[in-house]
Every structure is written in structure tokens, then in C-alpha cells.
Motif scaffolding. Structure first.
Motif, PDB file in Angstrom:
ATOM      1  N   ARG A  12       0.829  -1.093  -0.187  1.00 54.00           N
ATOM      2  CA  ARG A  12       0.022   0.158  -0.015  1.00 54.00           C
ATOM      3  C   ARG A  12       0.751   1.244  -0.078  1.00 54.00           C
ATOM      4  NH1 ARG A  12      -5.188  -0.465   2.783  1.00 54.00           N
ATOM      5  NH2 ARG A  12      -5.942  -2.589   2.867  1.00 54.00           N
ATOM      6  N   LEU A  14       3.506   4.355  -0.865  1.00 55.51           N
ATOM      7  CA  LEU A  14       3.982   5.141  -1.994  1.00 55.51           C
ATOM      8  C   LEU A  14       4.656   6.177  -1.472  1.00 55.51           C
ATOM      9  CD1 LEU A  14       3.294   5.308  -5.192  1.00 55.51           C
ATOM     10  CD2 LEU A  14       1.662   6.963  -4.669  1.00 55.51           C
ATOM     11  N   SER A  68       2.693   0.111  -6.055  1.00 56.02           N
ATOM     12  CA  SER A  68       1.847   0.122  -4.853  1.00 56.02           C
ATOM     13  C   SER A  68       0.291   0.182  -5.413  1.00 56.02           C
ATOM     14  CB  SER A  68       1.934   1.905  -4.785  1.00 56.02           C
ATOM     15  OG  SER A  68       1.133   2.333  -3.503  1.00 56.02           O
ATOM     16  N   CYS A  69      -0.264  -0.644  -4.557  1.00 56.11           N
ATOM     17  CA  CYS A  69      -1.793  -0.924  -4.529  1.00 56.11           C
ATOM     18  C   CYS A  69      -2.431   0.301  -4.051  1.00 56.11           C
ATOM     19  CB  CYS A  69      -2.042  -2.339  -4.040  1.00 56.11           C
ATOM     20  SG  CYS A  69      -1.806  -3.713  -5.167  1.00 56.11           S
ATOM     21  N   ASP A  70      -3.488   0.826  -4.990  1.00 61.21           N
ATOM     22  CA  ASP A  70      -4.780   1.520  -4.364  1.00 61.21           C
ATOM     23  C   ASP A  70      -5.668   0.972  -3.751  1.00 61.21           C
ATOM     24  OD1 ASP A  70      -6.534   3.718  -3.836  1.00 61.21           O
ATOM     25  OD2 ASP A  70      -6.001   4.839  -5.715  1.00 61.21           O
ATOM     26  N   SER A  72      -7.989   2.228  -1.661  1.00 64.58           N
ATOM     27  CA  SER A  72      -9.074   2.967  -1.336  1.00 64.58           C
ATOM     28  C   SER A  72     -10.466   2.655  -1.712  1.00 64.58           C
ATOM     29  CB  SER A  72      -8.769   4.555  -1.771  1.00 64.58           C
ATOM     30  OG  SER A  72      -8.913   4.556  -3.137  1.00 64.58           O
ATOM     31  N   ARG A 101     -15.001   7.788  -8.493  1.00 59.96           N
ATOM     32  CA  ARG A 101     -13.615   8.037  -8.472  1.00 59.96           C
ATOM     33  C   ARG A 101     -12.899   7.725  -9.972  1.00 59.96           C
ATOM     34  NH1 ARG A 101     -12.395   5.521  -2.476  1.00 59.96           N
ATOM     35  NH2 ARG A 101     -13.224   7.255  -0.985  1.00 59.96           N
ATOM     36  N   ARG A 104      -9.118   8.177 -10.111  1.00 58.45           N
ATOM     37  CA  ARG A 104      -7.959   7.126  -9.399  1.00 58.45           C
ATOM     38  C   ARG A 104      -8.090   5.984 -10.255  1.00 58.45           C
ATOM     39  NH1 ARG A 104      -7.770   8.109  -2.981  1.00 58.45           N
ATOM     40  NH2 ARG A 104      -6.224   6.867  -3.243  1.00 58.45           N
ATOM     41  N   MET A 108      -4.855   3.826 -11.814  1.00 61.80           N
ATOM     42  CA  MET A 108      -4.669   2.408 -11.265  1.00 61.80           C
ATOM     43  C   MET A 108      -4.624   1.694 -12.696  1.00 61.80           C
ATOM     44  SD  MET A 108      -6.468   0.595  -8.288  1.00 61.80           S
ATOM     45  CE  MET A 108      -8.110   0.412  -9.276  1.00 61.80           C
ATOM     46  N   GLU A 138       1.218  13.392  -5.620  1.00 61.90           N
ATOM     47  CA  GLU A 138       1.434  11.760  -6.370  1.00 61.90           C
ATOM     48  C   GLU A 138       2.613  11.960  -7.430  1.00 61.90           C
ATOM     49  OE1 GLU A 138      -3.375  10.456  -5.962  1.00 61.90           O
ATOM     50  OE2 GLU A 138      -2.676  11.921  -7.677  1.00 61.90           O
ATOM     51  N   ILE A 152       1.162   2.666  -9.664  1.00 62.90           N
ATOM     52  CA  ILE A 152       0.079   2.403  -8.966  1.00 62.90           C
ATOM     53  C   ILE A 152      -0.854   1.527  -9.593  1.00 62.90           C
ATOM     54  CG2 ILE A 152      -1.897   3.585  -7.801  1.00 62.90           C
ATOM     55  CD1 ILE A 152      -0.204   6.055  -7.843  1.00 62.90           C
TER      56      ILE A 152
END
Length: 475
Positions: A12, A14, A68-70, A72, A101, A104, A108, A138, A152
Motif C-alpha cells: 500500500r 507510495l 503500490s496498490c491503491d 481506497s 472516483r 484514481r 490505477m 502523487e 499504482i
């Protein structure tokens, strides 16, 4: 016997790593190179509520910070906070996310495409779109060394099939997993499979000092620690201070503790590193004092700002040309600290804050500083003071928590609430380099534990057999 290391927190993250993330990455890297047993990596899937396999190649990318995994879009792993749509079917929740969203999700999916198709001619075009979609913070966080960038990605890029624990598996959960896994679910699976659950616990500071954290985080952390004490087979603790804190807390709550092992943390081999490049603008070698830490209430930036005000007013700063440099990203409950920092009369002049600093720049900042300070109110260990000593730098640190235990006589340790003592020490060290010379000599003689040693000992403590796993000698 198989070593299983969970990467749920690491996947997770970043941007440049903070202390806890450094610990996780070093220990996970040690696991990837471990030869004493078979090794597997997992992440926790908060939708299916199972551990999923992570391939060695993907694990290496997570450990390096390239992925990195988003998360959210996913439910709270421990179900502490449940949103109205978390109970929806997966397809319905994903449809809603696409509506509320879209930015994002596009970032991703571009990251997932780049991971699958690194040589695609479309990638440069998609990365331009990605840059447009990203906020400035970001963009800084994904930027890597030499033009590289972190991707991401969605969970499906990282996670493979369900991981089935087996008898003899020793599963290690590290640090931030209180927020990123469900220890009840994992413990139940471990018990059913005949596996063992080992928890690396850095400290219980949110329980001891709840005023430094948001109330829901305190409750969440407390619930996790209480569960871990009841469900884990072994704790690995990083200092004698933390061991005492845990024992006292368990006794107060009437909780029977699991097996306890004490393994101190390591430190980067600073003196052997080659830090190329130049210092950030406005900084000169031996003309600044450095404080490396996430900005949060516990780290006590406020004390240093008060001390610096006094040193500015009495002319010490002007006569010496010295600057005070805060290095670290903003944490939580920092509105008051940041307001005081940004409103400080020396801010942007002799008081500097550097955010999102990469490892190379951090090494330069340590190496070229006049000396280092670390006034934290309480620590379960304290990596930055050890790093400062590893660079051979004179150090003024606090007596909070385990810091004096870790630093020993190699640094000058002061009460973190004694502004007068800090003012006098910093003034003396700024105006008279000879006054800090004895501590520089001690720092040069300081021998830090390597991350390799710390990682190996942690993994050995993780794999150490329990009484029910020891086979009696034949005959």
C-alpha cells in the motif's frame, strides 16, 4: 517448516519509506534471500477475506517500492469502519467507484497496463495522461531514481490465488498490519491449518499516549493489540523498553502473553554508501542541523521551533550562519504543528522543511550536517538517531522511551520537555564545534547492527520451533 511473510502493508505504500516501512522492506528482503527454509509471500484480500499468494518477482517489486496498490476502493480489512457500499457485491461497488472516483481508477489501470506491457509504444502516451491525472504530491511520490517510476496498480496485479497455510508454516505479520489485515481471520486459518502466527510489534505507543492519535486509530490499534496478544503464538519486540511496556499492559488487562522474543532493529551501512549529488538549495556543508522524522505530535518538532526562536533572537543563528532542517513527510494531527512551522519567523530562511526526500538526498543530508538532533517524546526504538550515529555524527537525542537504551553513551540524551537544556546544548554545539567533538568521536566508534544481521535474527526468531513442533529424539 516454511516461512510466510505478509506484505499487505508494504504493497500500500507510495513514496520514500518512513521508519516502519524501512523495517518491513529490509526484513522482507532478508526473507527473499533466506536459505534456511522455503519462503512464501502473501497479501490480505479484504474482499474475499483470505491471504493470497504473491510471486517472488512481484514480491521483489513491492519490496523495492516499484509497485503500490491503491486500496481506497476496497473494504476496511479489519471491518472497523464499514461504509454503506462495502456490503455490496463486488461488481456493484466497482461500478460505483467508476462513477465517483474515475481519476484514481484511470491512474490505477494505466499502472496495471504499464506493469503488463513495459515495452508498449502506447505507454508513453498513457503516462502523459497519467501525469495529467495525478496531483503534484502523487507525481512526486511515483518518481524514482534515474527517471524510473512506481506503478499504482489494482490488487489483482499483485495478488495471485488463495494461499493455503499448511502445518509447519510460520506466518510473520509486521508493523502496520493492524490497519491492513484481519488478524482474527488470519489466526483462525492458522489454527485450522496447524500453522503458527508471529507478530512483529514495534511499540504500543497509541495505547500509552492516545492524545497523539485520532480516537478511531487508538481504538483500532488497541483492539488489534488485544487480539494479537490472545491470538499470536509469538511476539518479536525491538527493545527492552517495548518489552516492559507490553508486559505491563498485558498484566493490567489480565491478558496472558504469547512467547516473547527481543530482536533489535538494524541500520543502513551509512559510512560505506556513496552519496552522489548536491545538497538542496540553500544548504552548505557543516552549516545546518538536521532532524529526520515524520512530522507528527510525538516527534516534538515544537520544542525545536521554540529553541530555534531563542537562538535566532540572541544572534546565535546569524553569527554562525547555521540552519535547522526538518526532513520528513507530514503525518497525522499536524495542523497545529504545520501552522506553527509555517508561521515561524525563521521559516524558509534558517528553518527549512524538506518533504518527500529520497534515500540518496537523505544520505547527503546526514553526511554533510554539522550535527543531528532527535527530541522525540517517546519511541519504541528510534531509527534516525541510530542512522545519525552510523554516519559518525554528533547527536543530541531525547530520553523518551527506548531512545537512551538504543543510543547509549554515544549521544547526548536530554529530557524532551526541558527546553532550557536543549537550548543550551544546541547553542554550545553551534558556537563551539569543540564542544561536540567528544560525541563525534563516540559516533565514529559506534557500531550499528546491520539490517542483514537484524533481518536474519528476526527470521530465525520467527522460525524457532515451538514445544509442540519439536520432535523427540528416536529411541
Amino acid at each position: 517448516m516454511r516461512l510466510v511473510v505478509d506484505l499487505s502493508s508494504m504493497m500500500r505504500w507510495l513514496g520514500p519509506p518512513v521508519g516502519l516501512v524501512r523495517v518491513q522492506r529490509h526484513y522482507a528482503a532478508a526473507a527473499a534471500a533466506f536459505k534456511a527454509s522455503e519462503v512464501a509471500f502473501t497479501v490480505f484480500d479484504p474482499i474475499e477475506r483470505v491471504l493470497r499468494q504473491v510471486s517472488p518477482t512481484m514480491a521483489a517489486e513491492i519490496i523495492a517500492g516499484n509497485i503500490s496498490c491503491d486500496m481506497s476502493f476496497y473494504p476496511d480489512p479489519a471491518r472497523f469502519k464499514i461504509r454503506f457500499y462495502d456490503r455490496w457485491p463486488n461488481w456493484a461497488r466497482r461500478s460505483l467507484m467508476a462513477i465517483i472516483r474515475p481519476r484514481r481508477i484511470l491512474i490505477m489501470e494505466i499502472g496495471a497496463f504499464g506493469r503488463r506491457n513495459p515495452g508498449s509504444p502506447l505507454l508513453r502516451f498513457l503516462e502523459r495522461i497519467e501525469n495529467r491525472l495525478m496531483k503534484e504530491t502523487e507525481r512526486r511520490q511515483v518518481a524514482g531514481v534515474g527517471g524510473s517510476r512506481a506503478r499504482i496498480v489494482p490488487l489483482r496485479t499483485v495478488a495471485g490465488n488463495k494461499y493455503d497455510l499448511s502445518p509447519g508454516d510460520h506466518l510473520l505479520l509486521m508493523n502496520n498490519d493492524w490497519a491492513h489485515t484481519d488478524i482474527e481471520v488470519i489466526s483462525r486459518e492458522a489454527r485450522l491449518a496447524g500453522a503458527k502466527l508471529i507478530v512483529l510489534l514495534n511499540d504500543i505507543i497509541p495505547i500509552q499516549f492516545p492524545e497523539w492519535y485520532k480516537p478511531h486509530d487508538v481504538k483500532r490499534f488497541t483492539d488489534y493489540v488485544d487480539l494479537a496478544m490472545r491470538l499470536a503464538d509469538r511476539f518479536i519486540l525491538t527493545s527492552r523498553r517495548v518489552t516492559t511496556d507490553v508486559v505491563e499492559y498485558a498484566a493490567k488487562r489480565g491478558i496472558h502473553l504469547p512467547q516473547l522474543e527481543h530482536v533489535p532493529l538494524g541500520c543502513d551501512s551509512a559510512r560505506k554508501s556513496k552519496a552522489d549529488g548536491r545538497l538542496p538549495d540553500g544548504l552548505e556543508t557543516d552549516r545546518y542541523v538536521v532532524f529526520v522524522s515524520t512530522i507528527e505530535p510525538r516527534k516534538n518538532h515544537s520544542l525545536l521551533m521554540d529553541v530555534w526562536t531563542r537562538l535566532v533572537l540572541d544572534g546565535t543563528v546569524a553569527r554562525s550562519g547555521m540552519k535547522l532542517v526538518f526532513v520528513g513527510r507530514s503525518g497525522w494531527m499536524v495542523d497545529g504543528i504545520l501552522a506553527k512551522l509555517h508561521g515561524h519567523p525563521a521559516y524558509g530562511k534558517s528553518l527549512v522543511h524538506l518533504d518527500n526526500v529520497d534515500d540518496g538526498t537523505l544520505s547527503l543530508l546526514y553526511r554533510n550536517s554539522a550535527f543531528c538532533v532527535y527530541p522525540s517524546l517517546y519511541e519504541g526504538y528510534g531509527l534516525p538517531p541510530v542512522e545519525a550515529l552510523a554516519y559518525g555524527k554528533a547527536l543530541i537525542a531525547s530520553t523518551g522511551g527506548a531512545i537512551a537504551e538504543v543510543v547509549g553513551s554515544s549521544g547526548l540524551c536530554l529530557d524532551p520537555l526541558d527546553v532550557e537544556a536543549w537550548e543550551n546544548a544546541m547553542r554550545e554545539w553551534i558556537t563551539s564545534p569543540a564542544a561536540r567533538a567528544p560525541y563525534e568521536a563516540k559516533a565514529i566508534d559506534f557500531v550499528a547492527r546491520s539490517w542483514g544481521q537484524a533481518g536474519r535474527e528476526t527470521l530465525e526468531a520467527t522460525l524457532a520451533p515451538f514445544p509442540d513442533e519439536i520432535q523427540p529424539p528416536p529411541g
